[in-house]
Design a protein around this motif. Sequence first.
Motif, short mmCIF file in Angstrom:
data_model
loop_
_atom_site.label_atom_id
_atom_site.label_comp_id
_atom_site.label_asym_id
_atom_site.label_seq_id
_atom_site.Cartn_x
_atom_site.Cartn_y
_atom_site.Cartn_z
N ILE A 297 32.32 49.01 46.89
CA ILE A 297 30.94 49.04 46.89
C ILE A 297 30.32 47.64 46.63
O ILE A 297 29.14 47.20 47.22
CB ILE A 297 30.58 49.57 45.33
N ARG B 167 27.33 45.73 49.04
CA ARG B 167 26.25 45.05 48.29
C ARG B 167 25.91 43.85 48.83
O ARG B 167 25.06 43.47 49.03
CB ARG B 167 26.08 45.23 46.76
N ASN C 37 18.33 48.48 46.28
CA ASN C 37 19.00 48.96 45.17
C ASN C 37 18.78 50.72 45.19
O ASN C 37 19.96 51.42 45.12
CB ASN C 37 18.57 48.67 43.85
N LYS C 38 17.49 50.92 45.70
CA LYS C 38 17.20 52.54 45.64
C LYS C 38 17.86 53.07 46.92
O LYS C 38 18.37 54.21 46.75
CB LYS C 38 15.60 52.79 46.00
N LEU D 283 20.84 52.20 48.42
CA LEU D 283 22.40 52.04 47.97
C LEU D 283 22.55 52.88 46.99
O LEU D 283 23.86 53.20 46.76
CB LEU D 283 22.61 50.73 47.86
N HIS D 284 21.74 53.53 46.07
CA HIS D 284 21.90 54.11 44.75
C HIS D 284 22.65 55.42 45.20
O HIS D 284 23.90 55.77 44.71
CB HIS D 284 20.68 54.29 44.09
N ARG D 285 22.24 56.16 46.13
CA ARG D 285 22.94 57.55 46.68
C ARG D 285 24.34 57.43 47.02
O ARG D 285 25.16 57.86 46.52
CB ARG D 285 21.89 58.37 47.30
N THR E 297 26.29 54.96 46.48
CA THR E 297 27.05 54.40 45.60
C THR E 297 27.64 55.50 44.78
O THR E 297 28.80 55.55 44.22
CB THR E 297 26.52 53.35 44.93
N MET E 298 26.88 56.22 44.18
CA MET E 298 27.11 57.33 43.12
C MET E 298 27.90 58.50 43.98
O MET E 298 28.91 59.02 43.49
CB MET E 298 25.68 58.32 42.91
N LYS F 118 31.58 56.98 44.48
CA LYS F 118 32.01 57.14 42.90
C LYS F 118 32.50 58.47 42.58
O LYS F 118 33.61 58.71 42.00
CB LYS F 118 31.09 56.41 41.93
#
Length: 438
Positions: free
Chosen positions: A345, A349, A387-388, A390-392, A394-395, A398
């Motif tokens: 991750i 980033r 950030n928005k 990459l958020h999905r 990333t989740m 994880k």
Amino acid sequence: MEIFAVGLNYKTAPVEVREKLAISEDNYPDILDRINRIPTVFESCILSTCNRVEIYGISDNPEESYSDILKILSSYSGLKVEELKKHVFLYTDKDAIRHIFNVSSSLDSMVIGEPQIVCQFKDSFTKARELKTVKHVMTRLFDKAMNVSKKIRTSTGISKRAVSISYAAIELAKKIFGDLTDKNVLLLGAGEMAELAARHLASSGVKHIFVSNRTFEKAVQLADEFGGSAIRFNKFFEFLPEADIIIVSTGAKEPILRKEHFKNIDKERHGKPVFIIDISVPRNVSDDVNELENVFLYNIDDLKMVVDRNLEERKIAAESAKILIDEEVAKFDRWLKQLQVNPVIAKVRNYADEIREAQLERLFRDMPYLNEKERENIDLAVRAIINKILHRPTMYIKDRATKENSEVYINIFDEMFSSKWDLRRKLKSEKKGKKSEK
């Protein structure tokens, strides 16, 4: 990397094996350093008590670490590796986490719910931290283990029920008197259990402790420990009216306290109760004492019944505790697996930040009239967009890290952002190569 637990305890090894492996204060730093120098071990800690010698740590090859630890334990104890293998266990992954939580919560103790293991567990981690053999993961694991231990003790009450003869006596005394701070104690004899009971009473803040023993020097020594008074053995009857709690543990072959000894003191005590604990075998207080009003006599069998009942209740509480531990193991395992995708991750980033910096540098070069505040606002807006976006993913990665075949998804995610897919950079590199050939 995996969490591991290697060691032996009262369940897996007899005392003659355990005592050879017990690690003294002087040897502790050297043994821990040798374990931490094993190439496959990244963090480690040793818990050494009379009932167990266990090593907890992080390894990228637990089986190999296990073999190397056996060699170290063999050289320290003088026992052959093959002999150690009969007694030393290896737990990894969730099994290791569960074992560590069970130990810290005293569910794995010889006496379930005993409090000493909590202090021993804390001390082992403090030593490892001072010797710098634990880092982020083990620190998080030990913090969680202590948190689980506290949660179990408060939610199940597993350590509230007395499971020793001496402590059961104090529990009964509190039921009779409530507050013990204004009570006098008379200790007849100096047997181990009677001494322990007196020690518990002293810690409960009783008013005064009188000690009488056939060997007067022993009475003086014990009385000094409690800040009490020593009494000659042939004079203790004179102090019966003063005693609220009497603990009897002598080597007499027949009762030394009888009904007639208490008949005349009731008036002097103005009806205040007397609690007698006879821990002697054979009994030193005659049964007929219990016939008197305001006199409560308990012998060792009475206390054992309390202890056995409390042990059963602790076992019931332990079943509830195991459910809680299973939940906490799952949570920690999930955190650990998600931790393993953090480098990937971070790599993604960093890649996004490189793009952001390059694009903003070009934009600000083309728009030199922008002031500092405007540049800052644009930078913040771009960061928010990244950030928005990459958020999905990333989740997603994880979540996948906690599932089966997680390596497949992590490798795909890692390769997806690999530099080999940056075709423009690749073309530029190829063009530079052709120019240099000319």
